[in-house]
Design a protein around this motif. Structure first.
Motif, PDB file in Angstrom:
ATOM      1  N   MET A   1      13.488  18.449 -17.277  1.00 51.81           N
ATOM      2  CA  MET A   1      12.098  18.695 -17.617  1.00 51.81           C
ATOM      3  C   MET A   1      11.699  20.108 -18.188  1.00 51.81           C
ATOM      4  SD  MET A   1       9.729  19.230 -14.125  1.00 51.81           S
ATOM      5  CE  MET A   1      11.215  19.369 -12.946  1.00 51.81           C
ATOM      6  N   GLY A   2      10.879  20.090 -18.767  1.00 57.49           N
ATOM      7  CA  GLY A   2      10.343  21.433 -19.221  1.00 57.49           C
ATOM      8  C   GLY A   2       9.448  21.045 -20.660  1.00 57.49           C
ATOM      9  N   SER A   3       9.175  22.208 -21.150  1.00 59.53           N
ATOM     10  CA  SER A   3       8.335  22.299 -22.210  1.00 59.53           C
ATOM     11  C   SER A   3       8.229  23.653 -22.903  1.00 59.53           C
ATOM     12  CB  SER A   3       6.965  21.824 -22.266  1.00 59.53           C
ATOM     13  OG  SER A   3       6.162  22.617 -21.845  1.00 59.53           O
ATOM     14  N   LEU A   4       8.196  23.821 -24.168  1.00 57.57           N
ATOM     15  CA  LEU A   4       8.046  25.201 -24.962  1.00 57.57           C
ATOM     16  C   LEU A   4       6.808  25.833 -24.679  1.00 57.57           C
ATOM     17  CD1 LEU A   4       9.705  24.459 -28.401  1.00 57.57           C
ATOM     18  CD2 LEU A   4      10.557  25.875 -26.670  1.00 57.57           C
TER      19      LEU A   4
ATOM     20  N   PHE B   1       3.177  27.263 -16.105  1.00 56.45           N
ATOM     21  CA  PHE B   1       4.175  27.630 -15.022  1.00 56.45           C
ATOM     22  C   PHE B   1       4.229  26.697 -14.138  1.00 56.45           C
ATOM     23  CE2 PHE B   1       3.977  31.820 -17.170  1.00 56.45           C
ATOM     24  CZ  PHE B   1       5.396  32.190 -17.027  1.00 56.45           C
ATOM     25  N   ALA B   2       3.250  25.748 -13.669  1.00 54.35           N
ATOM     26  CA  ALA B   2       3.149  24.714 -12.896  1.00 54.35           C
ATOM     27  C   ALA B   2       3.994  23.685 -13.130  1.00 54.35           C
ATOM     28  CB  ALA B   2       1.745  24.052 -12.654  1.00 54.35           C
ATOM     29  N   PHE B   3       4.180  23.199 -14.259  1.00 51.99           N
ATOM     30  CA  PHE B   3       4.771  22.246 -14.794  1.00 51.99           C
ATOM     31  C   PHE B   3       6.336  22.590 -14.923  1.00 51.99           C
ATOM     32  CE2 PHE B   3       6.968  19.967 -18.718  1.00 51.99           C
ATOM     33  CZ  PHE B   3       6.792  18.683 -17.853  1.00 51.99           C
ATOM     34  N   ASN B   4       6.634  23.661 -15.624  1.00 50.80           N
ATOM     35  CA  ASN B   4       7.911  24.232 -15.826  1.00 50.80           C
ATOM     36  C   ASN B   4       8.512  25.159 -14.624  1.00 50.80           C
ATOM     37  OD1 ASN B   4       8.529  23.685 -18.976  1.00 50.80           O
ATOM     38  ND2 ASN B   4       6.453  24.294 -18.618  1.00 50.80           N
ATOM     39  N   VAL B   5       8.153  25.535 -13.769  1.00 50.58           N
ATOM     40  CA  VAL B   5       8.446  26.540 -12.613  1.00 50.58           C
ATOM     41  C   VAL B   5       8.288  25.959 -11.124  1.00 50.58           C
ATOM     42  CG1 VAL B   5       8.702  28.828 -11.551  1.00 50.58           C
ATOM     43  CG2 VAL B   5       8.260  28.333 -13.897  1.00 50.58           C
ATOM     44  N   THR B   6       7.007  25.805 -11.043  1.00 52.62           N
ATOM     45  CA  THR B   6       6.401  25.488  -9.556  1.00 52.62           C
ATOM     46  C   THR B   6       6.970  23.865  -9.593  1.00 52.62           C
ATOM     47  OG1 THR B   6       4.483  26.628  -9.967  1.00 52.62           O
ATOM     48  CG2 THR B   6       4.461  24.839  -7.959  1.00 52.62           C
ATOM     49  N   SER B   7       7.216  22.879 -10.140  1.00 53.55           N
ATOM     50  CA  SER B   7       7.612  21.650 -10.081  1.00 53.55           C
ATOM     51  C   SER B   7       8.897  21.672  -9.771  1.00 53.55           C
ATOM     52  CB  SER B   7       7.069  20.690 -11.076  1.00 53.55           C
ATOM     53  OG  SER B   7       7.823  21.170 -12.466  1.00 53.55           O
ATOM     54  N   ALA B   8       9.857  22.652 -10.683  1.00 54.69           N
ATOM     55  CA  ALA B   8      11.176  22.689 -10.184  1.00 54.69           C
ATOM     56  C   ALA B   8      11.508  22.939  -8.928  1.00 54.69           C
ATOM     57  CB  ALA B   8      11.824  23.411 -11.341  1.00 54.69           C
ATOM     58  N   LEU B   9      10.845  24.080  -8.478  1.00 55.19           N
ATOM     59  CA  LEU B   9      11.089  24.586  -7.007  1.00 55.19           C
ATOM     60  C   LEU B   9      10.675  23.590  -6.190  1.00 55.19           C
ATOM     61  CD1 LEU B   9      11.295  27.077  -5.194  1.00 55.19           C
ATOM     62  CD2 LEU B   9       9.004  27.505  -5.458  1.00 55.19           C
TER      63      LEU B   9
ATOM     64  N   ALA C   1       6.620  33.623 -25.566  1.00 56.71           N
ATOM     65  CA  ALA C   1       6.388  34.211 -24.275  1.00 56.71           C
ATOM     66  C   ALA C   1       6.460  33.272 -22.802  1.00 56.71           C
ATOM     67  CB  ALA C   1       5.026  35.325 -24.149  1.00 56.71           C
ATOM     68  N   LEU C   2       5.773  32.442 -23.262  1.00 62.58           N
ATOM     69  CA  LEU C   2       5.808  31.338 -21.907  1.00 62.58           C
ATOM     70  C   LEU C   2       7.139  30.754 -21.680  1.00 62.58           C
ATOM     71  CD1 LEU C   2       2.564  29.430 -22.626  1.00 62.58           C
ATOM     72  CD2 LEU C   2       2.811  31.359 -20.858  1.00 62.58           C
ATOM     73  N   TYR C   3       7.813  30.201 -22.797  1.00 61.30           N
ATOM     74  CA  TYR C   3       9.045  29.757 -22.580  1.00 61.30           C
ATOM     75  C   TYR C   3      10.190  30.542 -21.981  1.00 61.30           C
ATOM     76  CZ  TYR C   3      13.223  26.631 -23.538  1.00 61.30           C
ATOM     77  OH  TYR C   3      14.446  25.998 -23.297  1.00 61.30           O
ATOM     78  N   CYS C   4      10.347  31.800 -22.494  1.00 66.04           N
ATOM     79  CA  CYS C   4      11.256  32.726 -22.235  1.00 66.04           C
ATOM     80  C   CYS C   4      10.825  33.212 -20.598  1.00 66.04           C
ATOM     81  CB  CYS C   4      11.189  34.018 -23.086  1.00 66.04           C
ATOM     82  SG  CYS C   4      12.029  33.766 -24.745  1.00 66.04           S
ATOM     83  N   SER C   5       9.619  33.662 -20.344  1.00 64.21           N
ATOM     84  CA  SER C   5       9.470  34.111 -18.783  1.00 64.21           C
ATOM     85  C   SER C   5       9.553  32.736 -18.133  1.00 64.21           C
ATOM     86  CB  SER C   5       7.927  34.618 -18.792  1.00 64.21           C
ATOM     87  OG  SER C   5       7.027  33.544 -19.507  1.00 64.21           O
ATOM     88  N   GLY C   6       9.232  31.434 -18.410  1.00 60.01           N
ATOM     89  CA  GLY C   6       9.470  30.349 -17.526  1.00 60.01           C
ATOM     90  C   GLY C   6      11.139  30.336 -17.426  1.00 60.01           C
ATOM     91  N   LYS C   7      11.807  30.336 -18.348  1.00 59.50           N
ATOM     92  CA  LYS C   7      13.430  30.178 -18.065  1.00 59.50           C
ATOM     93  C   LYS C   7      13.656  31.232 -17.550  1.00 59.50           C
ATOM     94  CE  LYS C   7      14.419  26.354 -20.431  1.00 59.50           C
ATOM     95  NZ  LYS C   7      15.193  25.160 -19.546  1.00 59.50           N
ATOM     96  N   ALA C   8      13.466  32.548 -17.511  1.00 65.21           N
ATOM     97  CA  ALA C   8      13.652  33.699 -16.727  1.00 65.21           C
ATOM     98  C   ALA C   8      13.608  33.356 -15.215  1.00 65.21           C
ATOM     99  CB  ALA C   8      13.131  34.874 -17.149  1.00 65.21           C
TER     100      ALA C   8
END
Length: 168
Positions: free
Chosen positions: A1-4, A24-32, A68-75
């Motif tokens: 899951m994830g998006s750019l 961040f809710a979609f790409n980080v919070t949901s994964a956690l 900025a969003l994608y890089c910081s989300g992946k980090a």
């Protein structure tokens, strides 16, 4: 899951908190939350092991213009799973960056990235067709790396790029 996220915008164009929080809710919070729920649902059992694989990216450690969003989300995800590895030593955790793959996300990178140099970089990857360019899937050598991770009794801690896993 994830998006750019919106890769047409530069850092200075990212001023809408709702857009950023949604990303961040979609790409980080949901994964956690999903990972925590799954690990709780499938608790430690004698004779079995639990493994978590985070699909990472070079973008977790290297900045890309307009990403900025994608890089910081992946980090964020990489660090989040490193914390999981420290807190739950019985869970095998892998941040795996497979390298560039020919996906819908790559199509967006080739056509929507706001920075012309970045757009050209992704277009050249797609046009090159060589081993260092885009693949339709993970090359045959990479499943061997992943298989080694899944079946190894001892995992070496370290960081590598697309040629190998970043095991935690």
């Amino acid at each position: 899951m994830g998006s750019l996220g919106d890769i047409s915008k530069s850092f200075l164009d990212l001023t809408d908190p709702e857009e950023i929080n949604s990303y961040f809710a979609f790409n980080v919070t949901s994964a956690l939350c999903l990972t925590s729920a799954a690990l709780q649902a499938f608790g430690k059992q004698p004779g079995s092991s639990r493994t978590v694989v985070n699909i990472s990216s070079l973008c977790a450690v290297k900045p890309f213009k307009n990403w900025a969003l994608y890089c910081s989300g992946k980090a964020s995800r990489d660090m989040m799973f490193q914390v999981l590895a420290l807190e739950e030593p019985d869970v095998r955790v892998l941040n795996y960056a497979p390298g560039p793959l020919d996906t819908d996300m790559q199509l967006l990178a080739r056509t929507k990235t706001g920075d012309p140099e970045m757009r050209q970089y992704f277009q050249s990857l797609q046009e090159s067709g060589d081993e260092r360019g885009l693949s339709q899937s993970i090359p045959t050598s990479k499943p061997t790396v992943l298989q080694g991770f899944f079946f190894a009794d001892e995992i070496q801690v370290g960081h590598t790029g697309a040629d190998g896993p970043r095991c935690l």
